[in-house]
Write an enzyme that holds these catalytic residues in place. Sequence first.
Site, PDB file in Angstrom:
ATOM      1  N   GLU A 139      -5.137 -10.142  -4.854  1.00 58.65           N
ATOM      2  CA  GLU A 139      -3.973 -10.265  -3.983  1.00 58.65           C
ATOM      3  C   GLU A 139      -3.351 -11.657  -4.155  1.00 58.65           C
ATOM      4  O   GLU A 139      -4.068 -12.657  -4.264  1.00 58.65           O
ATOM      5  CB  GLU A 139      -4.418 -10.056  -2.533  1.00 58.65           C
ATOM      6  N   LYS A 166       0.480  -2.586   1.760  1.00 59.52           N
ATOM      7  CA  LYS A 166      -0.531  -3.061   2.705  1.00 59.52           C
ATOM      8  C   LYS A 166      -0.104  -2.771   4.136  1.00 59.52           C
ATOM      9  O   LYS A 166       1.012  -3.086   4.542  1.00 59.52           O
ATOM     10  CB  LYS A 166      -0.754  -4.562   2.507  1.00 59.52           C
ATOM     11  N   CYS A 173      -7.223  -6.390   1.007  1.00 63.02           N
ATOM     12  CA  CYS A 173      -7.778  -7.435   1.869  1.00 63.02           C
ATOM     13  C   CYS A 173      -8.116  -6.970   3.293  1.00 63.02           C
ATOM     14  O   CYS A 173      -9.083  -6.251   3.492  1.00 63.02           O
ATOM     15  CB  CYS A 173      -6.835  -8.636   1.879  1.00 63.02           C
TER      16      CYS A 173
END
Length: 537
Positions: free
Chosen positions: A101, A204, A237
């Site tokens: 990321e 995300k 993440c």
Amino acid sequence: MNMVLVSISNWTGFTPVMSLTEETMFLLVAVCSLMSAPVLTGPIADSSYVAAVYEHKVIVPPVSNVSRAEALQHIQKNLDIYEQQAAEAAKQGAQILVFPEYGLSGFYFDRSSVSSYLETIPDPQQENWNPCLEPGKYSNTEVLQRLSCMARSNNLYLVANMGDMQPCPLKTDPTSSCPPDGRWKFNTNVVFKSDGQLLARYHKYNLYKEPYFDVPPQPEIITFDTPFAGKFGTMICFDMFFHKPTGILLDKGVRQLVYPTAWVNFPPVLDSVQFHRGFSLGANVTVLSSNLRFDKEHIGGSGIYTPFPSTYHHATEGDPEEGKLVVARVPVLDPMWRGESTATEESTSPTAATSGACQHTPDPNPEIASSVPPSSDTFIVSLIDDPYTFVLLNKTEDDLKVCNGTFCCHLQYKRSPQAGSEELYALAAFSGTHTIVRTLNLQVCALVRCAGSDFTSCGQPVVKAESKIDFTLEGKFASKRVYPSVMTSKNVMEEPQNLEMAADGRVTMKHSNMSGGLISASLLGRPYQMDEECTGE
């Protein structure tokens, strides 16, 4: 390089690919060494693949507010490194490679300055596009084109993270979540086939201190198929903590995950390799975790984690700040492997998202069955800003119990007196709402080495330890999502010798004969049903 690269070799069929001249022998065994662990669905007979993740020392922009041309010039510097690592991974036989990321852009943006780093990424569910072969089809897609060609020239599946900018219906739908500038800006994973075709795109859903990006209107559950290992899911993440998308992927039986991350380390219970390895073991999945290397923000630690042994890299204090390629041969875990190569996308409504784990009713009194009373010597210390209840280990061996509200943890231990006698250890329990950045609920049992000789140092980060402790750690959790870990000196992960997860939520982890001094041993539970996201709010 003074780096930590560990391969835990309890399962003889899992071998890291260490060099260009080393021939990797892959012998698949049907029985994992964790004989007393919960029943794990094993790899498919005679099936394996070579995976790679790259921990990238990101080149951050000197200034954030730049033109598109200046942004591209900066991105190309990171892409140059990606190009080198993709070629190296291919030489080592990698079939899939994951980059981290923020690896191309860095961070420290605002909503205006990030725009120069974004491209409009077409939806691969709506059309087929190979950016390498059709570079003129869309304008301002230089990054997509180079990533596509990188996958194609190295004949591997490639996963990268970048920014996506999409138009939204500001004028036609004033009630939508469209920002005032009429553009959604998303933190995005892209997946390319080995021929360069854009295969999957994921936005995300759980942002972490990213005010320049938007939360997509609906969570996306993105999977893609490969000809060498079947189905993979993708997330980014902070997503790993949440039911949407991660819990839904797990509930759907997805057992292989590609995971770009910029994970900030929070020892003693949320270090990168600690939590990602524990997630893999507790969820019974493979995680291809590619992290940034960025010491200024305490970001680092990448690995290829399976329910069997894992291969990972975690720099220790004093190591040079540089990138690291991790390559390993791993078992195929997709039980429905068909050798097809298509991507699928499913959006979830709030009603659908609250099904499964979110409808689980927690035990109103989830204490473990133990005659050991709570210690009167308990104390409260903040651990990552959460009030944990601690009790000290004052003897060479003992039974201890500590409770945080009605949630209790039980420890039986025997401490080696030969080394580390001056080191202070404590048992900790926490059950409640963690509110840093985003509300989420945790239940944690943790045995930790304190940073100093005073009880107030318990819960602070520690890197080294000498004390070896045989222990049984147990708690009763209000969730099936419980992630175990044993971390020893210098960020080395050890495999629990025995892990039992009962249907009533009771989790027991036993470990002995440590190779290094204990930093922490923990059981971390994620009761999704307690989160606001599972109430439909």
